[in-house]
Design a protein around this motif. Structure first.
Motif, PDB file in Angstrom:
ATOM      1  N   PRO A 138       0.696  -1.264  -0.012  1.00  0.00           N
ATOM      2  CA  PRO A 138       0.142   0.069   0.042  1.00  0.00           C
ATOM      3  C   PRO A 138       0.925   1.141   0.119  1.00  0.00           C
ATOM      4  O   PRO A 138       1.919   1.166   0.763  1.00  0.00           O
ATOM      5  CB  PRO A 138      -0.856  -0.278   1.251  1.00  0.00           C
ATOM      6  N   GLY A 139       0.510   2.077  -0.853  1.00  0.00           N
ATOM      7  CA  GLY A 139       1.363   3.300  -0.796  1.00  0.00           C
ATOM      8  C   GLY A 139       2.578   3.540  -1.959  1.00  0.00           C
ATOM      9  O   GLY A 139       3.145   4.295  -2.317  1.00  0.00           O
ATOM     10  N   HIS A 140       2.597   2.130  -2.752  1.00  0.00           N
ATOM     11  CA  HIS A 140       3.821   2.061  -3.908  1.00  0.00           C
ATOM     12  C   HIS A 140       3.229   3.082  -4.841  1.00  0.00           C
ATOM     13  O   HIS A 140       2.416   3.081  -5.384  1.00  0.00           O
ATOM     14  CB  HIS A 140       3.656   0.738  -4.347  1.00  0.00           C
ATOM     15  N   LEU A 141       4.310   3.938  -5.310  1.00  0.00           N
ATOM     16  CA  LEU A 141       4.253   4.898  -6.452  1.00  0.00           C
ATOM     17  C   LEU A 141       5.333   4.648  -7.204  1.00  0.00           C
ATOM     18  O   LEU A 141       6.329   4.224  -7.010  1.00  0.00           O
ATOM     19  CB  LEU A 141       3.637   6.266  -5.944  1.00  0.00           C
ATOM     20  N   LEU A 142       5.268   5.775  -8.457  1.00  0.00           N
ATOM     21  CA  LEU A 142       6.211   5.702  -9.357  1.00  0.00           C
ATOM     22  C   LEU A 142       6.634   7.155  -9.478  1.00  0.00           C
ATOM     23  O   LEU A 142       5.586   7.989  -9.568  1.00  0.00           O
ATOM     24  CB  LEU A 142       5.677   5.199 -10.835  1.00  0.00           C
ATOM     25  N   VAL A 143       7.835   7.479  -9.664  1.00  0.00           N
ATOM     26  CA  VAL A 143       8.149   8.848 -10.090  1.00  0.00           C
ATOM     27  C   VAL A 143       8.893   8.558 -11.448  1.00  0.00           C
ATOM     28  O   VAL A 143       9.663   8.049 -11.663  1.00  0.00           O
ATOM     29  CB  VAL A 143       9.397   9.423  -9.046  1.00  0.00           C
ATOM     30  N   ILE A 144       8.487   9.541 -12.522  1.00  0.00           N
ATOM     31  CA  ILE A 144       9.090   9.493 -13.871  1.00  0.00           C
ATOM     32  C   ILE A 144       9.384  10.921 -14.336  1.00  0.00           C
ATOM     33  O   ILE A 144       8.982  11.733 -13.769  1.00  0.00           O
ATOM     34  CB  ILE A 144       7.987   8.940 -14.822  1.00  0.00           C
ATOM     35  N   PRO A 145      10.480  10.973 -15.068  1.00  0.00           N
ATOM     36  CA  PRO A 145      10.583  12.245 -15.973  1.00  0.00           C
ATOM     37  C   PRO A 145       9.760  12.379 -16.728  1.00  0.00           C
ATOM     38  O   PRO A 145       9.204  11.574 -17.385  1.00  0.00           O
ATOM     39  CB  PRO A 145      12.062  12.215 -16.609  1.00  0.00           C
ATOM     40  N   LYS A 146       9.216  13.796 -16.824  1.00  0.00           N
ATOM     41  CA  LYS A 146       8.344  13.942 -17.967  1.00  0.00           C
ATOM     42  C   LYS A 146       8.737  13.865 -19.470  1.00  0.00           C
ATOM     43  O   LYS A 146       8.191  13.543 -20.311  1.00  0.00           O
ATOM     44  CB  LYS A 146       7.489  15.579 -17.845  1.00  0.00           C
ATOM     45  N   ARG A 147      10.175  14.091 -19.399  1.00  0.00           N
ATOM     46  CA  ARG A 147      10.734  13.977 -20.914  1.00  0.00           C
ATOM     47  C   ARG A 147      11.032  12.475 -21.012  1.00  0.00           C
ATOM     48  O   ARG A 147      11.740  11.817 -19.942  1.00  0.00           O
ATOM     49  CB  ARG A 147      11.858  14.642 -20.935  1.00  0.00           C
ATOM     50  N   HIS A 148      10.551  11.870 -22.167  1.00  0.00           N
ATOM     51  CA  HIS A 148      10.678  10.596 -22.448  1.00  0.00           C
ATOM     52  C   HIS A 148      12.147  10.174 -22.449  1.00  0.00           C
ATOM     53  O   HIS A 148      13.026  10.692 -23.026  1.00  0.00           O
ATOM     54  CB  HIS A 148      10.094   9.892 -23.616  1.00  0.00           C
ATOM     55  N   ALA A 149      12.544   8.926 -21.723  1.00  0.00           N
ATOM     56  CA  ALA A 149      13.766   8.385 -21.914  1.00  0.00           C
ATOM     57  C   ALA A 149      13.574   6.863 -21.710  1.00  0.00           C
ATOM     58  O   ALA A 149      13.139   6.571 -20.751  1.00  0.00           O
ATOM     59  CB  ALA A 149      14.730   8.877 -20.875  1.00  0.00           C
ATOM     60  N   SER A 150      13.949   5.856 -22.530  1.00  0.00           N
ATOM     61  CA  SER A 150      13.501   4.685 -22.445  1.00  0.00           C
ATOM     62  C   SER A 150      14.202   3.744 -21.360  1.00  0.00           C
ATOM     63  O   SER A 150      13.727   2.937 -20.663  1.00  0.00           O
ATOM     64  CB  SER A 150      13.504   3.779 -23.839  1.00  0.00           C
ATOM     65  N   GLY A 151      15.474   4.178 -21.264  1.00  0.00           N
ATOM     66  CA  GLY A 151      16.231   3.650 -19.905  1.00  0.00           C
ATOM     67  C   GLY A 151      17.527   4.497 -19.693  1.00  0.00           C
ATOM     68  O   GLY A 151      17.439   5.671 -19.919  1.00  0.00           O
ATOM     69  N   LEU A 152      17.950   4.127 -18.778  1.00  0.00           N
ATOM     70  CA  LEU A 152      19.139   4.969 -18.081  1.00  0.00           C
ATOM     71  C   LEU A 152      20.244   5.599 -18.920  1.00  0.00           C
ATOM     72  O   LEU A 152      20.368   6.875 -18.843  1.00  0.00           O
ATOM     73  CB  LEU A 152      20.052   4.281 -16.850  1.00  0.00           C
ATOM     74  N   ALA A 153      20.432   5.004 -19.952  1.00  0.00           N
ATOM     75  CA  ALA A 153      21.389   5.279 -21.140  1.00  0.00           C
ATOM     76  C   ALA A 153      21.155   6.723 -21.871  1.00  0.00           C
ATOM     77  O   ALA A 153      21.644   7.533 -22.133  1.00  0.00           O
ATOM     78  CB  ALA A 153      21.803   4.382 -22.010  1.00  0.00           C
ATOM     79  N   HIS A 154      19.524   6.641 -21.913  1.00  0.00           N
ATOM     80  CA  HIS A 154      19.177   7.682 -22.686  1.00  0.00           C
ATOM     81  C   HIS A 154      18.478   8.827 -21.564  1.00  0.00           C
ATOM     82  O   HIS A 154      18.063   9.953 -22.202  1.00  0.00           O
ATOM     83  CB  HIS A 154      18.018   7.275 -23.534  1.00  0.00           C
ATOM     84  N   LEU A 155      18.743   8.699 -20.337  1.00  0.00           N
ATOM     85  CA  LEU A 155      18.127   9.607 -19.380  1.00  0.00           C
ATOM     86  C   LEU A 155      19.161  11.010 -18.956  1.00  0.00           C
ATOM     87  O   LEU A 155      20.173  10.646 -18.880  1.00  0.00           O
ATOM     88  CB  LEU A 155      18.119   9.107 -17.946  1.00  0.00           C
ATOM     89  N   ASP A 156      18.532  11.980 -19.321  1.00  0.00           N
ATOM     90  CA  ASP A 156      19.154  13.306 -19.081  1.00  0.00           C
ATOM     91  C   ASP A 156      19.687  13.322 -17.578  1.00  0.00           C
ATOM     92  O   ASP A 156      18.884  12.903 -16.613  1.00  0.00           O
ATOM     93  CB  ASP A 156      18.323  14.572 -19.589  1.00  0.00           C
ATOM     94  N   PRO A 157      21.024  13.707 -17.325  1.00  0.00           N
ATOM     95  CA  PRO A 157      21.415  13.651 -16.031  1.00  0.00           C
ATOM     96  C   PRO A 157      20.469  14.661 -14.876  1.00  0.00           C
ATOM     97  O   PRO A 157      20.424  14.167 -13.975  1.00  0.00           O
ATOM     98  CB  PRO A 157      22.691  14.148 -15.991  1.00  0.00           C
ATOM     99  N   GLN A 158      19.995  15.642 -15.698  1.00  0.00           N
ATOM    100  CA  GLN A 158      19.300  16.561 -14.496  1.00  0.00           C
ATOM    101  C   GLN A 158      18.083  15.953 -14.345  1.00  0.00           C
ATOM    102  O   GLN A 158      17.414  16.056 -13.306  1.00  0.00           O
ATOM    103  CB  GLN A 158      19.175  17.736 -15.512  1.00  0.00           C
ATOM    104  N   ASP A 159      17.623  15.254 -15.394  1.00  0.00           N
ATOM    105  CA  ASP A 159      15.976  14.718 -15.248  1.00  0.00           C
ATOM    106  C   ASP A 159      16.273  13.540 -13.934  1.00  0.00           C
ATOM    107  O   ASP A 159      15.566  13.374 -13.396  1.00  0.00           O
ATOM    108  CB  ASP A 159      15.638  14.017 -16.623  1.00  0.00           C
ATOM    109  N   GLY A 160      17.274  12.922 -14.049  1.00  0.00           N
ATOM    110  CA  GLY A 160      17.553  11.747 -13.328  1.00  0.00           C
ATOM    111  C   GLY A 160      17.752  12.307 -11.618  1.00  0.00           C
ATOM    112  O   GLY A 160      17.194  11.777 -10.722  1.00  0.00           O
TER     113      GLY A 160
END
Length: 142
Positions: free
Chosen positions: A36-58
């Motif tokens: 109970p209470g499990h939630l997800l946090v996402i960047p609004k800018r799409h990144a399919s995986g960590l290799a594509h994630l903008d460091p600031q968004d991370g």
């Protein structure tokens, strides 16, 4: 990106129980919660995986996860601890290919957790593995 369910949530075209909506980050309740209470946090800018994630968004995703974990522990929900979990790739258990950080409230005996049996390699093996990773880091920083 048209099949990205999290992109649809960001766009407002899919339903979600929103916990936090900031300019670059969105947090919402998981529809298949481990606890109970499990939630997800996402960047609004799409990144399919960590290799594509903008460091600031991370950084923003992790900071939002940290703040939410702190809020969960201060809430009236029966929580004794919190896990932050991010799966990167199919082998790691990633099912939705938009980076997302699971924030999982925990209680003793809740049934959630890592079930692997840790190994105890010797120092030579650990040093060799560390060298392999250091070499890959130096290649990635060029």
């Amino acid at each position: 990106m048209s099949d990205c369910v999290f992109c649809a949530i960001v766009a407002g075209t899919a339903p979600a129980s929103i916990v936090l909506d900031e300019p670059d980050v969105l947090a919402f309740m998981d529809i298949r919660p481990f606890t109970p209470g499990h939630l997800l946090v996402i960047p609004k800018r799409h990144a399919s995986g960590l290799a594509h994630l903008d460091p600031q968004d991370g950084a923003r995703v992790f900071d939002a996860g940290r703040r939410i974990a702190t809020a969960l522990r201060a809430s009236s929900l029966p929580i004794e601890g919190v896990n932050l979990f991010l799966a990167d790739g199919v082998a790691a258990g990633q099912e939705v290919f938009h980076v997302h950080l699971h924030v999982v409230p925990r209680r003793r005996g809740d049934g959630f957790g890592l079930r692997a049996v840790p190994r105890t390699p010797n120092r030579t093996v650990l040093d060799g593995t560390a060298e392999t990773i250091r070499a890959a880091l130096s290649v990635g920083s060029d």
